[in-house]
Design an enzyme around this catalytic site. Structure first.
Site, PDB file in Angstrom:
ATOM      1  N   ILE A 138       0.829  -1.209   0.000  1.00  0.00           N
ATOM      2  CA  ILE A 138       0.000   0.000   0.000  1.00  0.00           C
ATOM      3  C   ILE A 138       0.862   1.257   0.000  1.00  0.00           C
ATOM      4  O   ILE A 138       0.349   2.355   0.128  1.00  0.00           O
ATOM      5  CB  ILE A 138      -0.980   0.011   1.193  1.00  0.00           C
ATOM      6  CG1 ILE A 138      -0.238  -0.049   2.536  1.00  0.00           C
ATOM      7  CG2 ILE A 138      -1.948  -1.159   1.081  1.00  0.00           C
ATOM      8  CD1 ILE A 138      -1.129   0.118   3.753  1.00  0.00           C
ATOM      9  N   GLY A 140       5.243   0.519  10.367  1.00  0.00           N
ATOM     10  CA  GLY A 140       4.132   1.352   9.879  1.00  0.00           C
ATOM     11  C   GLY A 140       3.337   2.011  10.982  1.00  0.00           C
ATOM     12  O   GLY A 140       2.955   3.179  10.871  1.00  0.00           O
ATOM     13  N   GLU A 141       3.073   1.296  12.047  1.00  0.00           N
ATOM     14  CA  GLU A 141       2.212   1.838  13.108  1.00  0.00           C
ATOM     15  C   GLU A 141       2.982   2.768  14.041  1.00  0.00           C
ATOM     16  O   GLU A 141       2.531   3.870  14.338  1.00  0.00           O
ATOM     17  CB  GLU A 141       1.560   0.704  13.930  1.00  0.00           C
ATOM     18  CG  GLU A 141       1.155  -0.537  13.158  1.00  0.00           C
ATOM     19  CD  GLU A 141       0.122  -0.303  12.081  1.00  0.00           C
ATOM     20  OE1 GLU A 141      -0.631   0.680  12.161  1.00  0.00           O
ATOM     21  OE2 GLU A 141       0.096  -1.108  11.120  1.00  0.00           O
TER      22      GLU A 141
END
Lengths: 212, 748
Positions: B477, B714-715
């Site tokens: 993504i 990512g988080e």
């Protein structure tokens, strides 16, 4: 949309369309208003598949990425939708359709333009450059190279618009400082948040292109 | 094994492997596959938030030029997987019953998709959609979280299982807070935030045969999508193909299959043509999830010298009336600090709204706003530097799970972050530092997220020219998954990165989970490693069988490529790949390897950690906040792709600026409808909002977590950013904003 639309008028598409109701078609209401009564009458009696198609599209001459084209377009079609759906030039992106995100930025006669807010019929005689038209063969445009070098993107969806805008930003004389670039690029949203890298890429091109 | 040889485990910055496709417009996203005979669908959403559809007048739309079908519950074909008892066959991680589009006349949220108009062009479908007239029987709706907080309840999963992460949690003494020398209590509110990736959610649904479906779909899991639609349409999984080669951002909203996808599939079946459906930007607010509005209350008890005594933390997050969405809002409160007593109470509140879905840093980002703001508030109350206060409560093991950390390098982050942001210029007392007419403030916040790992399989092929081609169903993504995998493969084999290709984003490829929960490198990376080692093993066996004695006792770790030459332990093995293939009369070798989490997961607590520092300017008269600098520090294990990893951190910080200062999906509760439903009203950060962002990685491998040593990024890139900015604003102004976003009106 059928791809063959780009070079010839749409043929009868199916039984549904042959039963089209003229008076319900918004795109031709104005046309009907000024059309001879016989045409409106023909429509009422569902006689007018061909007349209808003729009313729905209008030929537009424009140069896209250096290639002259005559296209039949619906007056209501945006330049963005014509590029993406009719010409399969999907490098120009739809991010909002309201001119709020910049993903659809193209150059029209060298100026950056939001293609989602521009009707295709209004581009008669103009030169349109999209992201697909930037590279010279295999040789990328310096802005494209700089985006790769500085990682000016993640998902890549806003990227064509950022690149088209970045090139225009320099041409407009709006890339003289980092703050200037940030201000004049603020119409191009990047949700992944590649902004600082995009600014670096634009600065590098402004200062004389690739220094790798 | 030659040590020097394996010192090359250092990963160097690499340009994105798909960069050229992305800068030339050649990368194809889900709405960009030109299928012959394509039809276009446009969705009409309900104008009420609760009730039933009384009537649908579709005559005008049906008669409009080019309209092929007007589909609603009245005439939609029966979806075989919709069970009579009302069960939806797909199994999202949300509990409950996903919305069955066009199933019946019930309205459960405003802008719920209730009609699809399908036409021969987009314009014709849009015009047709404008002609559909719908009448409703309205019922009283509830959409206001605060007004209905009394109805909040325990999640079903927590009721069933008292060990569920959303169940009530208590450790230590129950009344420890009451007797603490310093007591602090406050409420925090996080508004609804919307993922708003730049690519609109899009799908092309194509029935290639009666029971054979291909979807070009914007999703974060191709296998999830394949499975869900196979169940929904009651066809074998192998008859469903999901293509998601490029995904134009998602941030979590592709972790669930949504009603618009099914609507397009129904439409394609009904008009017997491929159907393209692209949501509008407004529909991105109502049809594909969001970060739920969440109310939190936190109590922190401490000693006067800065030792935590107790933390009590409760939250209420909204969900829909039909699915129970839960997230880990309170989990880090249990493990971030060495507080002897901790209690958490997690509740959800079903409202007449659409189902939320995990949005970057899900839950933890919400919880961290309260926890890290509260830590700052307590430090201020006892007159301590907030970093010293946190260090005084640093925990060397996980106090929740009672396990050692697999790795934890937060001390390095505190040191480096302090230096880089210029923490020494911060004054304990707010409002003391000025730059011209601007007030200057410094703040920080920490974050953590599980170093998640799931099973993943990679197929790899090596040809005689030394080209390595891999396949895996994982999606990308935006973080640069292909780039990271190519780097892992290159590092493992010595093959140069330009000779390695990693194909992803198709359900036709070997299994991988979702791209979510910071698990991709931790899960797929080890499978790449395993496949590369398996190929090396095949080569060793081949060479040994042909009498090359140097290979007889060689292990995969010993073997590396140096251009076309094979090396053992860093020395030439006096053979080339081409020779070896020729001797064995082979064109290529291949392997398929799965890699799975191991038993270390039961022995260690595995987490990635981050720390964000912000320096802000606040204008004392206008209340304008300008973020002037951000420093991001991350303990994420091995950084396999330094260039894209840095971008990911910058992106997370940018998202955090949005959380802190601008993002707010405002609902008009009279109608249960958003009033900020486009990018002109819902403000995501733009170029002018984002300062220089400085990224520091500890970059020490966590080999207990997985063989690549990665813990995920990512988080943690966004978790803790919003409180860092809120704390900096407090340091600048002395004003504490506990309801995000921090808009100027809250500061003047």
């Amino acid at each position: 949309m059928d791809k063959n639309k780009s070079n010839k008028k749409p043929e009868k598409e199916d039984h549904q369309e042959s039963r089209r109701d003229f008076l319900k078609a918004s795109s031709i209401l104005t046309a009907i208003a000024v059309a001879p009564a016989t045409v409106a009458k023909a429509a009422e009696y569902n006689l007018g598949e061909k007349i209808s198609a003729a009313f729905e599209t209008t030929p537009v001459n424009l140069t896209i990425n250096g290639v002259k084209k005559q296209l039949p377009v619906e007056p209501r079609s945006t330049l963005l939708d014509v590029l993406r759906e009719q010409l399969d030039l999907t490098g120009t992106k739809k991010g909002c359709d309201y001119g709020q995100c910049g993903a659809c930025t193209v150059h029209v006669n060298g100026q950056r333009v939001l293609s989602c807010l521009s009707l295709a019929v209004m581009q008669e005689g103009k030169e349109v450059t999209t992201i697909e038209g930037l590279a010279k063969g295999d040789e990328l445009h310096p802005m494209q190279k700089a985006f790769i070098k500085h990682d000016g993107f993640q998902c890549g969806y806003c990227t064509p618009g950022q690149i088209m805008s970045g090139i225009a930003c320099i041409n407009e004389g709006h890339a003289n400082s980092k703050e200037d670039i940030k201000e004049f690029m603020s119409g191009n949203i990047c949700r992944c948040g590649a902004y600082p890298n995009i600014v670096k890429a634009i600065q590098e091109v402004k200062n004389g292109g690739q220094k790798s | 094994m030659n040590e020097a040889f394996f010192d090359k485990k250092e990963y160097k910055p690499l340009d994105r492997v798909d960069g050229r496709l992305k800068v030339t417009g050649a990368a194809k996203y889900s709405a960009e596959y030109p299928l012959p005979n394509m039809a276009f669908a446009v969705l009409v959403g309900s104008r009420i938030a609760k009730g039933t559809i009384k009537s649908i007048d579709s005559k005008a739309a049906e008669r409009a030029p080019g309209v092929l079908a007007v589909i609603s519950h009245l005439n939609a074909i029966k979806v075989p997987g919709y069970q009579p008892k009302g069960e939806h066959p797909s199994e999202p991680s949300t509990n409950g019953q996903p919305l069955r589009v066009f199933f019946d006349n019930k309205i459960v949220s405003n802008d719920q998709p209730i009609v699809a108009v399908v036409a021969t062009s987009l314009e014709k479908a849009q015009y047709g959609a404008s002609l559909v007239k719908i009448q409703y029987i309205k019922e009283q709706h509830k959409t206001d979280l605060e007004a209905n907080a009394g109805d909040a309840k325990l999640a079903a999963a927590a009721k069933k299982n008292p060990k569920s992460p959303t169940a009530d949690y208590d450790r230590g003494q129950k009344d420890a807070f009451e007797s603490a020398p310093v007591k602090f209590e406050a409420e925090y509110v996080l508004p609804t935030e919307v993922h708003n990736p730049m690519e609109l959610q899009s799908i092309i649904a194509h029935w290639e045969a009666d029971n054979k479906l291909t979807v070009y779909d914007k999703v974060q899991g191709t296998k999830m999508t394949q499975k869900n639609f196979a169940k929904e349409w009651d066809i074998p999984e192998e008859n469903v193909k999901c293509i998601a080669t490029f995904v134009g951002g998602a941030f979590g909203n592709g972790l669930h299959n949504w009603p618009h996808e099914t609507a397009a599939i129904i439409a394609a079946k009904q008009v017997k043509r491929p159907v393209k459906l692209v949501l509008t930007r407004e529909q991105m607010f109502t049809m594909v999830g969001y970060r739920p509005r969440t109310w939190q209350k936190i109590q922190v008890g401490a000693t006067r010298d800065g030792k935590l005594v107790a933390i009590n933390h409760q939250s209420i997050g909204q969900t829909s009336s039909y699915e129970e969405f839960t997230e880990s809002t309170l989990m880090q409160t249990r493990m971030m600090y060495a507080s002897p007593s901790v209690s958490t109470r997690y509740r959800i509140l079903p409202l007449n709204v659409a189902t939320p879905i995990w949005m970057r840093g899900p839950g933890e980002a919400t919880g961290a706003f309260a926890l890290e703001s509260a830590m700052d508030e307590v430090a201020h109350a006892i007159g301590m530097d907030p970093i010293d206060f946190r260090l005084a409560n640093y925990t060397e093991s996980d106090p929740d799970k009672n396990m050692p950390w697999s790795t934890k390098y937060m001390r390095e982050c505190y040191e480096e972050g302090k230096k880089r942001i210029g923490w020494k210029n911060r004054k304990l007392k707010p409002g003391e530092v000025r730059d011209g007419e601007w007030l200057v403030g410094y703040g920080m916040g920490t974050g953590t997220f599980g170093a998640n790992r799931g099973p993943a399989t990679v197929h790899a092929e090596l040809d005689k020219e030394g080209n390595l081609v891999m396949h895996c169903a994982i999606t990308d993504i935006g973080p640069g998954t292909g780039t990271a995998m190519v780097q892992i493969a290159s590092n493992t084999t010595g093959i140069s990165t330009d000779k390695i290709t990693f194909h992803l984003g198709s359900s036709e490829f070997p299994n991988a989970g979702l791209q979510g929960g910071s698990s991709t490198v931790n899960s797929v990376g080890p499978a790449v490693l395993a496949a590369c080692n398996a190929l090396k093993e095949q080569l060793i066996t081949m060479a040994a069988a042909k009498g090359n004695s140097a290979f007889t006792s060689a292990k995969p770790d010993d073997l590396m490529f140096n251009k076309s030459e094979l090396q053992l332990g860093g020395k030439s093995a006096k053979t080339t790949l081409a020779d070896l293939f020729k001797q064995n009369n082979l064109e290529k070798i291949e392997t398929t390897n799965e890699s799975k989490p191991d038993e270390n997961r039961n022995k260690y607590s595995m987490n990635a950690f981050s720390m964000h520092f912000a320096m802000v300017h606040v204008h004392p008269f206008t209340g304008q906040v300008r973020v002037k600098k951000i420093v991001c520090c991350a303990d994420a294990g091995t950084i396999v792709s330094p260039k894209t990893a840095e971008s990911q951190m910058i992106g997370g910080a940018t998202g955090g600026i949005g959380m802190a200062l601008t993002e707010d999906a405002v609902m008009d509760h009279r109608f249960g409808r958003y009033v900020t439903k486009d990018l002109g009203d819902y403000h995501v950060p733009v170029h002018a909002d984002v300062p220089d962002i400085d990224v520091y990685f500890v970059n020490k491998p966590d080999l207990l977590a997985d063989p690549v040593g990665s813990k995920g990024l990512g988080e943690i890139a966004i978790i803790g950013v919003a409180p860092a900015i809120a704390n900096a604003v407090f340091n600048a102004t002395g004003k504490r904003v506990r309801e995000l976003p921090i808009t100027p009106d809250k500061l003047i």
